[in-house]
Write a protein that holds these residues in place. Structure first.
Motif, mmCIF file in Angstrom:
data_model
loop_
_atom_site.group_PDB
_atom_site.id
_atom_site.type_symbol
_atom_site.label_atom_id
_atom_site.label_comp_id
_atom_site.label_asym_id
_atom_site.label_seq_id
_atom_site.Cartn_x
_atom_site.Cartn_y
_atom_site.Cartn_z
ATOM 1 N N GLY A 33 0.792 -1.207 0.000
ATOM 2 C CA GLY A 33 0.000 0.000 0.000
ATOM 3 C C GLY A 33 0.831 1.267 0.000
ATOM 4 O O GLY A 33 2.038 1.286 0.141
ATOM 5 N N ASN A 34 0.127 2.365 -0.268
ATOM 6 C CA ASN A 34 0.766 3.677 -0.307
ATOM 7 C C ASN A 34 1.561 3.964 0.963
ATOM 8 O O ASN A 34 2.584 4.650 0.923
ATOM 9 N N PHE A 35 1.104 3.420 2.073
ATOM 10 C CA PHE A 35 1.784 3.639 3.355
ATOM 11 C C PHE A 35 3.250 3.208 3.309
ATOM 12 O O PHE A 35 4.125 3.865 3.897
ATOM 13 N N VAL A 36 3.536 2.114 2.603
ATOM 14 C CA VAL A 36 4.893 1.552 2.667
ATOM 15 C C VAL A 36 5.931 2.470 2.039
ATOM 16 O O VAL A 36 7.112 2.417 2.394
ATOM 17 N N SER A 37 5.520 3.357 1.143
ATOM 18 C CA SER A 37 6.485 4.202 0.438
ATOM 19 C C SER A 37 7.073 5.305 1.302
ATOM 20 O O SER A 37 7.959 6.039 0.850
ATOM 21 N N GLY A 38 6.603 5.436 2.544
ATOM 22 C CA GLY A 38 7.215 6.361 3.488
ATOM 23 C C GLY A 38 7.567 5.687 4.802
ATOM 24 O O GLY A 38 7.925 6.365 5.767
ATOM 25 N N TYR A 39 7.494 4.351 4.833
ATOM 26 C CA TYR A 39 7.601 3.605 6.086
ATOM 27 C C TYR A 39 9.051 3.297 6.453
ATOM 28 O O TYR A 39 9.835 2.855 5.622
ATOM 29 N N ARG A 40 9.371 3.529 7.727
ATOM 30 C CA ARG A 40 10.664 3.119 8.289
ATOM 31 C C ARG A 40 10.402 1.917 9.193
ATOM 32 O O ARG A 40 9.921 2.056 10.319
ATOM 33 N N TRP A 41 10.726 0.749 8.686
ATOM 34 C CA TRP A 41 10.340 -0.470 9.389
ATOM 35 C C TRP A 41 10.959 -0.542 10.785
ATOM 36 O O TRP A 41 10.359 -1.133 11.698
ATOM 37 N N GLU A 42 12.135 0.067 10.972
ATOM 38 C CA GLU A 42 12.811 0.016 12.278
ATOM 39 C C GLU A 42 11.979 0.682 13.374
ATOM 40 O O GLU A 42 12.121 0.349 14.563
ATOM 41 N N ASP A 43 11.103 1.631 12.983
ATOM 42 C CA ASP A 43 10.260 2.308 13.969
ATOM 43 C C ASP A 43 9.273 1.344 14.629
ATOM 44 O O ASP A 43 8.759 1.632 15.716
ATOM 45 N N GLY A 44 8.970 0.237 13.965
ATOM 46 C CA GLY A 44 7.937 -0.668 14.442
ATOM 47 C C GLY A 44 8.463 -1.917 15.113
ATOM 48 O O GLY A 44 7.724 -2.915 15.205
ATOM 49 N N VAL A 45 9.735 -1.909 15.561
ATOM 50 C CA VAL A 45 10.264 -3.058 16.296
ATOM 51 C C VAL A 45 10.902 -2.572 17.598
ATOM 52 O O VAL A 45 11.198 -1.380 17.738
ATOM 53 N N GLY A 46 11.103 -3.496 18.527
ATOM 54 C CA GLY A 46 11.679 -3.120 19.820
ATOM 55 C C GLY A 46 10.617 -2.739 20.823
ATOM 56 O O GLY A 46 9.404 -2.852 20.565
ATOM 57 N N PRO A 47 11.027 -2.263 21.995
ATOM 58 C CA PRO A 47 10.072 -1.904 23.046
ATOM 59 C C PRO A 47 9.031 -0.893 22.557
ATOM 60 O O PRO A 47 9.390 0.166 22.015
ATOM 61 N N VAL A 48 7.770 -1.223 22.736
ATOM 62 C CA VAL A 48 6.695 -0.376 22.205
ATOM 63 C C VAL A 48 6.760 1.030 22.782
ATOM 64 O O VAL A 48 6.530 2.024 22.067
ATOM 65 N N ALA A 49 7.100 1.153 24.037
ATOM 66 C CA ALA A 49 7.140 2.473 24.685
ATOM 67 C C ALA A 49 8.191 3.385 24.077
ATOM 68 O O ALA A 49 8.113 4.611 24.210
ATOM 69 N N GLU A 50 9.169 2.820 23.405
ATOM 70 C CA GLU A 50 10.248 3.614 22.813
ATOM 71 C C GLU A 50 10.041 3.894 21.329
ATOM 72 O O GLU A 50 10.869 4.558 20.697
ATOM 73 N N ARG A 51 8.965 3.414 20.768
ATOM 74 C CA ARG A 51 8.747 3.592 19.332
ATOM 75 C C ARG A 51 8.223 5.003 19.030
ATOM 76 O O ARG A 51 7.332 5.505 19.727
ATOM 77 N N PRO A 52 8.733 5.611 17.962
ATOM 78 C CA PRO A 52 8.320 6.981 17.648
ATOM 79 C C PRO A 52 6.968 7.038 16.930
ATOM 80 O O PRO A 52 6.594 6.109 16.211
ATOM 81 N N ARG A 53 6.253 8.110 17.169
ATOM 82 C CA ARG A 53 5.053 8.407 16.380
ATOM 83 C C ARG A 53 5.505 9.095 15.100
ATOM 84 O O ARG A 53 6.303 10.034 15.140
ATOM 85 N N ARG A 54 4.994 8.645 13.968
ATOM 86 C CA ARG A 54 5.430 9.183 12.684
ATOM 87 C C ARG A 54 4.236 9.648 11.851
ATOM 88 O O ARG A 54 3.151 9.043 11.879
ATOM 89 N N LEU A 55 4.458 10.706 11.076
ATOM 90 C CA LEU A 55 3.451 11.161 10.127
ATOM 91 C C LEU A 55 3.400 10.197 8.944
ATOM 92 O O LEU A 55 4.440 9.845 8.382
ATOM 93 N N ASP A 56 2.201 9.792 8.598
ATOM 94 C CA ASP A 56 1.994 9.008 7.377
ATOM 95 C C ASP A 56 1.504 9.961 6.295
ATOM 96 O O ASP A 56 0.353 10.392 6.310
ATOM 97 N N LEU A 57 2.377 10.290 5.352
ATOM 98 C CA LEU A 57 2.035 11.254 4.314
ATOM 99 C C LEU A 57 1.014 10.712 3.330
ATOM 100 O O LEU A 57 0.254 11.480 2.729
#
Length: 500
Positions: free
Chosen positions: A71-95
């Motif tokens: 999907g269109n979402f993947v073309s701006g996705y940084r997969w590293e943001d979605g792994v590791g401790p959930v509390a440390e994951r950044p909130r990101r804008l989905d353009l």
């Protein structure tokens, strides 16, 4: 009442029924993930926050494969943001959808959900804002058992064994000007080839899908496939096709003929791929991954993303409410995909939950079935063995959009001694009496189900999703190796027969 006839002979096959034909799609779009498959605190949610009611409906739907995370979402996705401790994951804008992604669900969570649902994951990599290096890193995270830095990162995150993902999409809809990182065919073809070559060096067992056209109506259609495949021919297994259909204006009759366009799309992509193969003096055959298809009313208000400073998490987006006519079209599109099983090696109904989906959820409440759920679930459950060539003699039907088309469409499958025929009557106002010639092979009726309604625009809802469902077709008559039945207007039908 008009009449039609079909000849079905198990000796004449197209190819195997591929389980991957019955894939679907989970994108970080609207409520597909958050309050869709994932809703901690919901009465049915498990220890990982996944809705058990949605998991149950996913299994009932018969989904084989899920494409993720876009999907269109993947073309701006940084997969590293979605792994590791959930509390440390950044909130990101989905353009792509003007939304906020909290990254609470990422690769590891999706793989957990996939295992619970019993489906095969199909991963997409970001070739919009990123490229080869990020794709390699994600592949290493998913597929390398241990010892490398990124594989050990996965193990530290709780997944000791690799996920061994087989199918990988090299980006998404890179032909579309709406796509983040949109590229020309030459630019994308080179990047896809470079990325595919490197990914195969890491894991030679994977299957790779190059981006084809996001619509047969794209100005670059055909030439895009030729250019991309010329550059990536050696390294890819499939090329993608995407198609969405909806009633334009008040032309329901044309809409019911939408599968005619899908047929042409598949045949033209296959012809283009074969032409590239001929130019390369190659015996290789490129398959088609029809990894986005559905009915989608793109001009409706619910398809318009937020704007300005409004970046909400999981907004209500693309939540089309489907009618009986929409379900008939979905059933017909499945007929088209099965009919081309020799070239369509994978397909994904877009999407699974809430977003142009067969499954809908109420936050904190019930999950329910849209009308399109039924033809998909029954086809996925009962299509087996080999797809058969069907000789069809049908009355013709005039349409504004597609010209004159057959009123009847059908496909048959044969496996384990059973013959299953899927049929659609596209006529809005006339029933069709249909005879099936089984070439001297006598059968007994297992069941015949028809989905139709006096009002083809009837829509299911959370309050009423079980009163308009496929019901027994009482018109079926058997006479030796001949079967006769009546198909009501704007209807989808499945007939299951057992050989004597």
């Amino acid at each position: 009442m008009r009449s039609a006839s079909l000849v079905v002979d198990p000796a004449f096959t197209v190819g195997p029924v591929r389980r991957r034909t019955f894939g679907s799609f989970v994108e970080h779009l609207g409520r597909c993930v958050y309050t869709g498959i994932y809703e901690p605190g919901h009465p049915t949610s498990d220890e990982d926050g996944f809705r058990e009611d949605v998991l149950a409906l996913t299994r009932e739907l018969g989904v084989s494969t899920i494409r993720y995370p876009g999907g269109n979402f993947v073309s701006g996705y940084r997969w590293e943001d979605g792994v590791g401790p959930v509390a440390e994951r950044p909130r990101r804008l989905d353009l792509a959808w003007h939304s906020m992604d909290p990254n609470t669900v990422g690769t590891d969570e999706f793989m957990k959900w996939a295992a619970k649902a019993g489906i095969e994951p199909m991963m997409a990599v970001n070739l919009g804002t990123r490229g080869t290096e990020a794709a390699l890193d994600l592949l290493e995270y998913c597929n390398i058992p241990a010892d490398s830095a990124i594989a050990e990162r996965r193990r530290a995150n709780g997944a000791d064994e690799p996920y061994r993902v087989k199918m990988w999409c090299l980006g998404n809809e890179m032909d579309g000007p709406w796509q983040i990182g949109h590229k020309t065919a030459h630019e994308y073809g080179r990047l896809a080839a470079e990325t595919a070559r490197a990914m195969r060096m890491m894991d030679p067992s994977i299957e790779l899908v190059a981006c084809g056209s996001s619509s047969r109506a794209m100005p670059t259609f055909g030439e895009w496939e030729r250019t991309v495949l010329t550059q990536a021919w050696e390294f890819v297994d499939m090329v993608s096709a995407h198609a969405y259909y909806w009633e334009r204006g008040d032309d329901l009759q044309s809409f019911l003929g939408s599968a005619v366009d899908m047929d042409r799309f598949i045949e033209q992509v296959a012809a283009t791929a074969d032409a590239v193969g001929a130019a390369n003096k190659s015996e290789k055959v490129i398959g088609i991954s029809f990894d986005e298809w559905n009915v989608w009313y793109q001009d409706r208000a619910e398809s318009k993303p937020p704007t300005g400073d409004d970046w909400p998490v999981a907004p209500v987006l693309l939540e089309d409410n489907y009618s009986v006519a929409d379900a008939v079209v979905v059933g017909n599109l499945l007929i088209s995909l099965l009919r081309h099983t020799d070239r369509v090696w994978s397909a994904n109904l877009a999407q699974l939950v809430n977003v142009i989906a067969p499954i809908m959820t109420v936050p904190g409440g019930k999950a329910w079935k849209q009308t399109i759920f039924h033809p998909f679930a029954l086809t996925a459950r009962h299509a087996s063995g080999e797809v058969l060539r069907v000789h069809l003699d049908s009355p013709q039907l005039p349409t504004t959009e597609f010209g004159t088309i057959p009123a009847l469409d059908a496909v048959a499958t044969s496996g384990d001694g059973n013959l299953t025929v899927f049929l659609v009557n596209r006529s809005l106002d006339e029933s069709v009496t249909t005879s099936l010639d089984l070439r001297g092979q006598e059968h007994d009726l297992i069941e015949a189900l028809t989905l139709s309604n006096d009002d083809p625009r009837y829509q299911a809802s959370a309050e009423d999703d079980d009163t308009v469902v496929p019901l027994p077709n009482r018109s079926v008559k058997l006479d030796g190796a001949l079967v006769e039945l009546t198909l009501p207007p704007a209807s989808w039908t499945m007939v299951r027969l057992a050989a004597r």
